[in-house]
Design a protein around this motif. Structure first.
Motif, PDB file in Angstrom:
ATOM      1  N   GLU A  37       0.860  -1.296  -0.004  1.00 24.29           N
ATOM      2  CA  GLU A  37      -0.096   0.184  -0.128  1.00 24.29           C
ATOM      3  C   GLU A  37       0.921   1.326  -0.201  1.00 24.29           C
ATOM      4  O   GLU A  37       1.745   1.264   0.977  1.00 24.29           O
ATOM      5  CB  GLU A  37      -1.075  -0.057   1.299  1.00 24.29           C
ATOM      6  CG  GLU A  37      -1.665   1.132   1.506  1.00 24.29           C
ATOM      7  CD  GLU A  37      -2.335   1.975   0.621  1.00 24.29           C
ATOM      8  OE1 GLU A  37      -3.240   1.108  -0.155  1.00 24.29           O
ATOM      9  OE2 GLU A  37      -2.310   3.092   0.078  1.00 24.29           O
ATOM     10  N   GLN A  39       0.005   4.366   0.638  1.00 23.37           N
ATOM     11  CA  GLN A  39      -0.023   5.382   1.535  1.00 23.37           C
ATOM     12  C   GLN A  39       0.073   4.979   2.972  1.00 23.37           C
ATOM     13  O   GLN A  39       0.171   3.561   3.144  1.00 23.37           O
ATOM     14  CB  GLN A  39      -1.442   6.071   1.396  1.00 23.37           C
ATOM     15  CG  GLN A  39      -1.733   6.573  -0.044  1.00 23.37           C
ATOM     16  CD  GLN A  39      -2.941   7.473  -0.033  1.00 23.37           C
ATOM     17  OE1 GLN A  39      -3.358   8.348   0.592  1.00 23.37           O
ATOM     18  NE2 GLN A  39      -3.778   6.835  -0.931  1.00 23.37           N
ATOM     19  N   ILE A  46     -12.755   8.924  -1.070  1.00 24.89           N
ATOM     20  CA  ILE A  46     -14.042   9.289  -1.087  1.00 24.89           C
ATOM     21  C   ILE A  46     -14.903   7.913  -1.577  1.00 24.89           C
ATOM     22  O   ILE A  46     -14.181   7.013  -1.887  1.00 24.89           O
ATOM     23  CB  ILE A  46     -14.117  10.177  -2.594  1.00 24.89           C
ATOM     24  CG1 ILE A  46     -15.449  10.649  -2.409  1.00 24.89           C
ATOM     25  CG2 ILE A  46     -13.880   9.810  -3.655  1.00 24.89           C
ATOM     26  CD1 ILE A  46     -16.166  11.785  -1.138  1.00 24.89           C
ATOM     27  N   ASN A 297     -11.746  -0.061  -8.889  1.00 21.28           N
ATOM     28  CA  ASN A 297     -11.443   0.966  -9.928  1.00 21.28           C
ATOM     29  C   ASN A 297     -10.100   1.047 -10.491  1.00 21.28           C
ATOM     30  O   ASN A 297      -9.882   1.624 -11.593  1.00 21.28           O
ATOM     31  CB  ASN A 297     -11.135   2.450  -8.784  1.00 21.28           C
ATOM     32  CG  ASN A 297     -12.250   2.967  -8.250  1.00 21.28           C
ATOM     33  OD1 ASN A 297     -13.508   2.363  -8.364  1.00 21.28           O
ATOM     34  ND2 ASN A 297     -12.316   4.223  -7.879  1.00 21.28           N
TER      35      ASN A 297
HETATM   36  C1  LIG Z   1     -16.793  11.748  -6.317  1.00 23.39           C
HETATM   37  C2  LIG Z   1     -16.732  10.321  -6.027  1.00 23.39           C
HETATM   38  C3  LIG Z   1     -17.660   9.682  -4.919  1.00 23.39           C
HETATM   39  C4  LIG Z   1     -17.785   8.527  -4.979  1.00 23.39           C
HETATM   40  N1  LIG Z   1     -18.862   7.856  -3.914  1.00 23.39           N
HETATM   41  C5  LIG Z   1     -19.163   6.791  -3.580  1.00 23.39           C
HETATM   42  C6  LIG Z   1     -19.937   6.249  -2.710  1.00 23.39           C
HETATM   43  O1  LIG Z   1     -20.580   6.993  -2.166  1.00 23.39           O
HETATM   44  N2  LIG Z   1     -20.143   4.889  -2.467  1.00 23.39           N
HETATM   45  C7  LIG Z   1     -19.157   3.965  -3.124  1.00 23.39           C
HETATM   46  O2  LIG Z   1     -19.303   2.814  -2.890  1.00 23.39           O
HETATM   47  N3  LIG Z   1     -18.269   4.518  -3.934  1.00 23.39           N
HETATM   48  C8  LIG Z   1     -18.191   5.599  -4.294  1.00 23.39           C
HETATM   49  N4  LIG Z   1     -17.245   6.006  -5.170  1.00 23.39           N
HETATM   50  C9  LIG Z   1     -16.321   5.084  -5.715  1.00 23.39           C
HETATM   51  C10 LIG Z   1     -15.341   4.483  -4.668  1.00 23.39           C
HETATM   52  O3  LIG Z   1     -14.368   5.781  -4.277  1.00 23.39           O
HETATM   53  C11 LIG Z   1     -14.437   3.672  -5.247  1.00 23.39           C
HETATM   54  O4  LIG Z   1     -15.142   2.708  -6.306  1.00 23.39           O
HETATM   55  C12 LIG Z   1     -13.676   2.783  -4.171  1.00 23.39           C
HETATM   56  O5  LIG Z   1     -13.033   3.325  -3.445  1.00 23.39           O
HETATM   57  C13 LIG Z   1     -12.810   1.701  -5.095  1.00 23.39           C
HETATM   58  O6  LIG Z   1     -12.185   0.823  -4.050  1.00 23.39           O
HETATM   59  P1  LIG Z   1     -10.826   0.125  -4.579  1.00 23.39           P
HETATM   60  O7  LIG Z   1     -10.329  -0.730  -3.467  1.00 23.39           O
HETATM   61  O8  LIG Z   1     -10.880  -0.217  -6.061  1.00 23.39           O
HETATM   62  O9  LIG Z   1      -9.600   1.464  -4.679  1.00 23.39           O
HETATM   63  P2  LIG Z   1      -9.202   2.344  -3.539  1.00 23.39           P
HETATM   64  O10 LIG Z   1     -10.197   2.303  -2.551  1.00 23.39           O
HETATM   65  O11 LIG Z   1      -9.191   3.628  -4.431  1.00 23.39           O
HETATM   66  O12 LIG Z   1      -8.152   1.988  -2.753  1.00 23.39           O
HETATM   67  C14 LIG Z   1      -6.818   1.901  -3.866  1.00 23.39           C
HETATM   68  C15 LIG Z   1      -5.555   1.720  -2.740  1.00 23.39           C
HETATM   69  O13 LIG Z   1      -4.695   1.459  -3.804  1.00 23.39           O
HETATM   70  C16 LIG Z   1      -3.394   2.375  -3.127  1.00 23.39           C
HETATM   71  N5  LIG Z   1      -2.379   2.654  -4.261  1.00 23.39           N
HETATM   72  C17 LIG Z   1      -2.420   3.382  -5.396  1.00 23.39           C
HETATM   73  N6  LIG Z   1      -1.310   2.998  -6.217  1.00 23.39           N
HETATM   74  C18 LIG Z   1      -0.550   2.556  -5.521  1.00 23.39           C
HETATM   75  C19 LIG Z   1       0.946   1.870  -5.791  1.00 23.39           C
HETATM   76  N7  LIG Z   1       1.550   2.215  -6.991  1.00 23.39           N
HETATM   77  N8  LIG Z   1       1.371   0.751  -5.112  1.00 23.39           N
HETATM   78  C20 LIG Z   1       0.568   0.612  -3.904  1.00 23.39           C
HETATM   79  N9  LIG Z   1      -0.598   1.011  -3.522  1.00 23.39           N
HETATM   80  C21 LIG Z   1      -1.139   1.662  -4.441  1.00 23.39           C
HETATM   81  C22 LIG Z   1      -3.988   3.976  -3.029  1.00 23.39           C
HETATM   82  O14 LIG Z   1      -3.095   4.473  -2.053  1.00 23.39           O
HETATM   83  C23 LIG Z   1      -5.214   3.168  -2.326  1.00 23.39           C
HETATM   84  O15 LIG Z   1      -5.206   3.142  -0.956  1.00 23.39           O
HETATM   85  C24 LIG Z   1     -17.027   7.509  -5.501  1.00 23.39           C
HETATM   86  C25 LIG Z   1     -16.180   7.961  -6.595  1.00 23.39           C
HETATM   87  C26 LIG Z   1     -16.038   9.351  -6.603  1.00 23.39           C
HETATM   88  C27 LIG Z   1     -15.025   9.622  -7.868  1.00 23.39           C
END
Ligand SMILES: Cc1cc2nc3c(=O)[nH]c(=O)nc-3n(C[C@H](O)[C@H](O)[C@H](O)COP(=O)(O)OP(=O)(O)OC[C@H]3O[C@@H](n4cnc5c(N)ncnc54)[C@H](O)[C@@H]3O)c2cc1C
Length: 411
Positions: A37, A39, A46, A297
């Motif tokens: 990770e 961070q 968000i 994402n």
């Molecule tokens: C404006 C907005 C509002 C939203 N509202 C909602 C909502 O109300 N409800 C909802 O379900 N979703 C919502 N979303 C979507 C939600 O934010 C994401 O879909 C969700 O957080 C995706 O989870 P994830 O685990 O894929 O990625 P993330 O939660 O983004 O986690 C990714 C992690 O990877 C880490 N990372 C990045 N690059 C590297 C690297 N090179 N090496 C190691 N680690 C790295 C980051 O630091 C981060 O901690 C919203 C999105 C937006 C843009």
């Protein structure tokens, strides 16, 4: 770090919801997992309004108790407001079986709880470690990692799951990026001390408000359990660029135009950083390849309107964990049939509804008084995240939304 390259069964990039859930599920199957990770947690993120479908995955990953033990705001539905119109969907009255309630969460705490639980279960997690390269070596994946103190090392894995969110590590490194077919939009958001004293205001639901003049502009209000709330607005980039001032001033201008929302938030205190995020919709050419798969994402992100992001992230984690386990057990999974296609079932459903929101087909359905109870239950199911339940006619054939919208328009 020693010079010898460390070996893991699976390296997961990113410790957000997709990374925490996938690492936990694979660890439970006896595989050796490393999560890297970039961070340090807790960190702002968000995406605070969960959907009940998430609860299934939190249960699978053995994380539900820890989430329930915290003080997150209970959530049982979604409310919609447009001018004088107000409609709500109660997730407990839905077509599909499963959880009908969930939480509205501050993501700094929520993501930390999930990551802590994964660690307690035996997942190795390193904060401040960023993945900067990914190569194919002897039929495995070799990752280059840079720590935030500047050290570099390599790690080898039989399989890599990219859960890096908008970091989109593998899409960038392996050239998998593809533009989303959705229109680029922008969002401005913050946390407020909401000071809401409206007796009818329901803190158990996300409130989505449509701008009285611009149907493509909408606001979210996601109350937390501590008197604070997440407030945000989504608008076409061009429209936002015409509003003068700092992001805080732009947000306040738009809220003042929000009709009932302006009234609800009349006493709100804007005491936190205002953030802006633009052109967040994204896609990839493929969701898997040689010893890797993209989760959440890092694959496709649609739009915030239905709060589907965390649910899609956790669904991808659960589907991918099954396929990776199969592969590590010596069976070759069919990644298209067992991962990509099933994941896209729900994504396709949400996408039709997102497009329908912005071209007003779905807004007309939401605010129509003519919806039957059974249609309302089917819509509630999708809004609750059960967008993979093909027993639901609107999941089996999302294009049926157009016919429904026409019926609703002829009210
Ligand atoms: C404006 C907005 C509002 C939203 N509202 C909602 C909502 O109300 N409800 C909802 O379900 N979703 C919502 N979303 C979507 C939600 O934010 C994401 O879909 C969700 O957080 C995706 O989870 P994830 O685990 O894929 O990625 P993330 O939660 O983004 O986690 C990714 C992690 O990877 C880490 N990372 C990045 N690059 C590297 C690297 N090179 N090496 C190691 N680690 C790295 C980051 O630091 C981060 O901690 C919203 C999105 C937006 C843009």
């Amino acid at each position: 770090m020693s010079d010898q390259i460390e070996q893991f069964d699976v390296v997961v990039i990113g410790a957000g919801p997709a990374g925490a859930v996938s690492s936990s599920l694979l660890n439970k199957k006896g595989h050796r997992i490393l999560v890297l990770e970039k961070q340090h947690f807790p960190r702002f993120s968000i995406g605070e309004s969960l959907l009940p479908q998430c609860m299934t995955y939190l249960e699978q990953a053995g994380m539900l108790e820890a989430v329930q033990a915290s003080t997150f705001q209970h959530k049982n539905g979604a409310a919609f407001s447009r001018g004088e119109e107000y409609e709500y969907f109660d997730f407990r009255e839905k077509f599909s079986a499963g959880w009908g309630t969930t939480f509205q969460v501050q993501r700094d705490s929520f993501d930390k709880i999930l990551a802590d639980e994964a660690q307690k279960q035996g997942v190795v997690l390193r904060y401040g470690h960023s993945v900067i390269a990914c190569d194919s070596v002897n039929g495995e994946r070799q990752l280059s990692v840079q720590t935030d103190t500047g050290e570099r090392y390599q790690v080898q894995a039989k399989f890599v799951l990219d859960a890096s969110g908008f970091g989109r590590v593998l899409p960038k490194l392996l050239n998998l990026e593809q533009a989303s077919s959705l229109t680029p939009r922008q969002s401005i958001f913050t946390h407020i001390q909401d000071n809401i004293d409206e007796p009818d205001y329901d803190r158990n639901k996300i409130l989505i408000t449509v701008h009285p003049q611009h149907h493509e502009v909408w606001y979210w209000l996601i109350p937390f359990s501590n008197g604070r709330a997440s407030l945000g607005v989504v608008a076409p980039t061009e429209l936002l660029s015409k509003i003068q001032g700092s992001p805080l001033e732009q947000l306040q201008t738009l809220v003042s135009q929000g009709g009932k929302l302006a009234h609800i938030l009349a006493k709100a205190k804007y005491d936190s950083q205002v953030r802006a995020l633009g052109s967040y919709s994204c896609d990839v050419t493929r969701l898997y390849g040689e010893n890797y798969a993209l989760l959440g994402n890092a694959g496709e992100f649609l739009d915030p309107i239905f709060s589907s992001g965390v649910t899609i992230a956790m669904t991808s984690a659960s589907l991918a964990a099954k396929a990776v386990h199969k592969q590590l057990s010596g069976e070759q999974p069919d990644w298209e049939r067992e991962y990509s296609e099933p994941l896209k079932t729900g994504v396709k459903t949400f996408k039709e509804f997102v497009e329908g929101w912005y071209d007003q087909r779905f807004q007309n359905v939401v605010f129509s008084k003519k919806k039957s109870a059974s249609i309302t239950r089917m819509i509630s199911s999708i809004l609750a995240g059960y967008a993979w339940d093909i027993e639901n006619p609107y999941v089996k054939n999302p294009a049926r939304l157009s016919t429904l919208a026409e019926l609703c328009q002829n009210d």
